[in-house]
Design an enzyme around this catalytic site. Sequence first.
Site, PDB file in Angstrom:
ATOM      1  N   LYS A 273      -3.387   8.859  -7.700  1.00 33.57           N
ATOM      2  CA  LYS A 273      -4.676   8.894  -6.999  1.00 33.57           C
ATOM      3  C   LYS A 273      -4.473   8.342  -5.588  1.00 33.57           C
ATOM      4  O   LYS A 273      -3.827   7.314  -5.412  1.00 33.57           O
ATOM      5  CB  LYS A 273      -5.673   8.031  -7.781  1.00 33.57           C
ATOM      6  CG  LYS A 273      -7.115   8.361  -7.539  1.00 33.57           C
ATOM      7  CD  LYS A 273      -7.963   7.813  -8.677  1.00 33.57           C
ATOM      8  CE  LYS A 273      -9.420   8.115  -8.462  1.00 33.57           C
ATOM      9  NZ  LYS A 273     -10.209   7.901  -9.674  1.00 33.57           N
ATOM     10  N   GLU A 358     -21.000   6.681 -22.470  1.00 33.53           N
ATOM     11  CA  GLU A 358     -22.318   6.042 -22.403  1.00 33.53           C
ATOM     12  C   GLU A 358     -22.969   5.931 -23.779  1.00 33.53           C
ATOM     13  O   GLU A 358     -23.631   4.941 -24.087  1.00 33.53           O
ATOM     14  CB  GLU A 358     -23.228   6.813 -21.444  1.00 33.53           C
ATOM     15  CG  GLU A 358     -22.883   6.646 -19.967  1.00 33.53           C
ATOM     16  CD  GLU A 358     -21.714   7.488 -19.492  1.00 33.53           C
ATOM     17  OE1 GLU A 358     -21.221   8.333 -20.275  1.00 33.53           O
ATOM     18  OE2 GLU A 358     -21.283   7.314 -18.338  1.00 33.53           O
ATOM     19  N   ARG A 386     -27.636  10.975 -21.128  1.00 30.09           N
ATOM     20  CA  ARG A 386     -26.934  11.503 -22.300  1.00 30.09           C
ATOM     21  C   ARG A 386     -26.910  10.516 -23.462  1.00 30.09           C
ATOM     22  O   ARG A 386     -26.401  10.841 -24.531  1.00 30.09           O
ATOM     23  CB  ARG A 386     -25.517  11.960 -21.945  1.00 30.09           C
ATOM     24  CG  ARG A 386     -24.638  10.964 -21.319  1.00 30.09           C
ATOM     25  CD  ARG A 386     -23.186  11.447 -21.258  1.00 30.09           C
ATOM     26  NE  ARG A 386     -23.022  12.730 -20.558  1.00 30.09           N
ATOM     27  CZ  ARG A 386     -21.845  13.295 -20.309  1.00 30.09           C
ATOM     28  NH1 ARG A 386     -20.747  12.691 -20.686  1.00 30.09           N
ATOM     29  NH2 ARG A 386     -21.764  14.438 -19.681  1.00 30.09           N
TER      30      ARG A 386
HETATM   31  C1  LIG Z   1     -21.088  10.803 -17.801  1.00 30.23           C
HETATM   32  C2  LIG Z   1     -20.510  10.199 -16.576  1.00 30.23           C
HETATM   33  N1  LIG Z   1     -20.326   8.871 -16.495  1.00 30.23           N
HETATM   34  C3  LIG Z   1     -19.805   8.329 -15.384  1.00 30.23           C
HETATM   35  C4  LIG Z   1     -19.472   9.111 -14.326  1.00 30.23           C
HETATM   36  C5  LIG Z   1     -18.981   8.475 -13.033  1.00 30.23           C
HETATM   37  N2  LIG Z   1     -17.610   8.880 -12.725  1.00 30.23           N
HETATM   38  C6  LIG Z   1     -17.331   9.823 -11.829  1.00 30.23           C
HETATM   39  S1  LIG Z   1     -15.725  10.120 -11.670  1.00 30.23           S
HETATM   40  C7  LIG Z   1     -15.340   8.905 -12.791  1.00 30.23           C
HETATM   41  C8  LIG Z   1     -13.922   8.610 -13.117  1.00 30.23           C
HETATM   42  C9  LIG Z   1     -13.229   9.857 -13.507  1.00 30.23           C
HETATM   43  O1  LIG Z   1     -11.897   9.576 -13.800  1.00 30.23           O
HETATM   44  P1  LIG Z   1     -10.931  10.771 -14.050  1.00 30.23           P
HETATM   45  O2  LIG Z   1     -11.582  11.783 -14.911  1.00 30.23           O
HETATM   46  O3  LIG Z   1      -9.645  10.228 -14.522  1.00 30.23           O
HETATM   47  O4  LIG Z   1     -10.783  11.453 -12.641  1.00 30.23           O
HETATM   48  P2  LIG Z   1     -10.016  10.895 -11.341  1.00 30.23           P
HETATM   49  O5  LIG Z   1     -11.093  10.467 -10.402  1.00 30.23           O
HETATM   50  O6  LIG Z   1      -9.131   9.780 -11.737  1.00 30.23           O
HETATM   51  O7  LIG Z   1      -9.283  12.067 -10.824  1.00 30.23           O
HETATM   52  C10 LIG Z   1     -16.487   8.312 -13.287  1.00 30.23           C
HETATM   53  C11 LIG Z   1     -16.534   7.229 -14.266  1.00 30.23           C
HETATM   54  C12 LIG Z   1     -19.691  10.496 -14.439  1.00 30.23           C
HETATM   55  N3  LIG Z   1     -19.415  11.338 -13.446  1.00 30.23           N
HETATM   56  N4  LIG Z   1     -20.187  11.011 -15.567  1.00 30.23           N
END
Ligand SMILES: Cc1ncc(C[n+]2csc(CCOP(=O)(O)OP(=O)(O)O)c2C)c(N)n1
Length: 616
Positions: A273, A358, A386
């Site tokens: 990242k 969640e 959700r």
């Molecule tokens: C249901 C839900 N909860 C929380 C989030 C907030 N959120 C956005 S991106 C993220 C982290 C995602 O991590 P990953 O899938 O590993 O993607 P990366 O950013 O590391 O590429 C979170 C928690 C969300 N988008 N949807």
Amino acid sequence: MDLRALSFDELAQLAAEIREFLVTKVSATGGHLGPNLGVVELTLALHRVFDSPQDPILWDTGHQSYVHKMVTGRTDDFDTLRQESGLSGYPSREESEHDVIENSHASTALSYADGIAKAFEVQGHVGRHVVAVVGDGALTGGMTWEAINNIAEGKARSIVIVVNDNERSYSPTIGGLAQHLATLRTTQGYERFLDWGKSVLGRTPVVGAPMYEALHGMKKGIKDFVAPQGMFEDLGLKYIGPVDGHSLKDLEFALERARDFGGPVIVHTITVKGRGYQPAESDEADRFHAVGIVDPQTGLPLKSAPPSWTSIFSEELVSLAQDRPDIVAITAAMLGPTGLDNFASAYPNRIFDVGIAEQHAVTSAAGMAHAGLHPVVAIYSTFLNRAIDQVIMDSALHKAGVTFVLDRAGITGDDGPSHNGMWDMSLLRVVPGLQLFAPRDGERLKQALSYCITVDDGPTAIRFPKGAVGESVEPLRNSLAGEDLFGDKDADIVIVSIGALARSAVAAAEVLQTQGLRVRVIDPIVALPIRSQLVENLVECKLVVTLEDGLVDGGIGQAIGTELSNAGCNAQFLALGIPKQFLTHKPRSVWLTELQLDPDGIAATIVAKVQALLQS
Ligand SMILES: Cc1ncc(C[n+]2csc(CCOP(=O)(O)OP(=O)(O)O)c2C)c(N)n1
């Protein structure tokens, strides 16, 4: 640009230019910089191996789709990223036929892919593939596992699942799955796969005997040359990897094999990242998951942020928890953004990051309450959507003393329709026994929090918006209705202000007063349940106007209206708030003005109502 015409050297050059472009553009507008820097090669490889949009590419969550936007003709629009009428920060079906899902709530892409692949089967679309790119963070969400369970059944044969494993959600990804991915990463299978890949690639530019052997080897059992203990394989899915997600050659090799396999496959890619941008790579907190406007050289914010609602909550919780060892905190993979990072530092044994889960967070909290703790679940309002069943059944029905802290409630703006926290009040209104607070300022937020943590016989919730908290709005006097903020007790028009729009309500009342109208503004303090004293206090006035930073439909205002009518109140009634529509990305302030929820708009709507009443 025809990516397929480029050599690997040219692609490497292109990747470097894309990174430079992203840093320049995103530092000027704000956005998801770190995730996109991590998927440059992956996106290029996907677009070379697959034929989008014939082969739909689904980005789970969608915050990492900037490079995809660039290679599908939207590079020139990046100056407008996340701006009004500009490029969305997520995939957008309005923008491009290459964008398929735009929900941006994590962990949905595999289910979508399952559906698309099954539709391909039913419709006989031979040769089309559907690719779902899912992060290791999104993979912690329950929906992905419901999808994998189905995909493994084998009826959705054209699916290629790409796990983009950068070991991070915002903070490092947690849990058994993350540990399993770590095991896969460190098995010697990685090297063996790459060595094997290189030697076969070296010999085989296109198809031929070695390719046949490779495919044959794959069908015979990928386990022969990848991580032997792969859980995915045990679930019945073919697993390829781990693959170096910054090596275009390795990626393409793996993706081609996945494409040609003839059944659902998981390709496990390892990426970094923030790759290639030193300030991001060295940021241990979240690798620049999402940034505001920053100096591109240093990555530091150009403006210092004023105290936010989040920071008030963060500090207050740490302070309240000092004398209350039973208080624990839960986050669904958003430790920093919800302000629980301070709590985690102060009480490392009392913080639980459950992953992007969640529903689990809510029910686990109910379990903790049952066993004598008081959990504070800090979550973005939009992501509580959700877990409503869990709030109703697992929390309220069980009279669990859980406090939900809903950040980013109301219009958030820049992230578009999926991120506006506009449903929470309508949803929570139907939860028996739940007490809801929508504090108008930081002071009221602190008071609500210190009350909620004392409630142990049912759920409580506090909701507040994104951004700066601003000055407190001091009460004129206490009243049966709650707190009066403006005007005389016997005014003809009463504005009942629920939550953070109180300052605008008072400003609107000032405008109305100059026009000769007698207006009172009250904050009921308790948003739910609707208190009978509030209703009794309103029955004598001529016009009741409710104002909330939430959906009008089913909102608190309408609940008050119903109670007034049940009490036989003859007052005219007007509920102001967000209309039932998806709000596209543009700044919160712009939306508030457009929806007439700013002082002038509120005043104008009330004047129009009064004029209509006078004419009728
Ligand atoms: C249901 C839900 N909860 C929380 C989030 C907030 N959120 C956005 S991106 C993220 C982290 C995602 O991590 P990953 O899938 O590993 O993607 P990366 O950013 O590391 O590429 C979170 C928690 C969300 N988008 N949807």
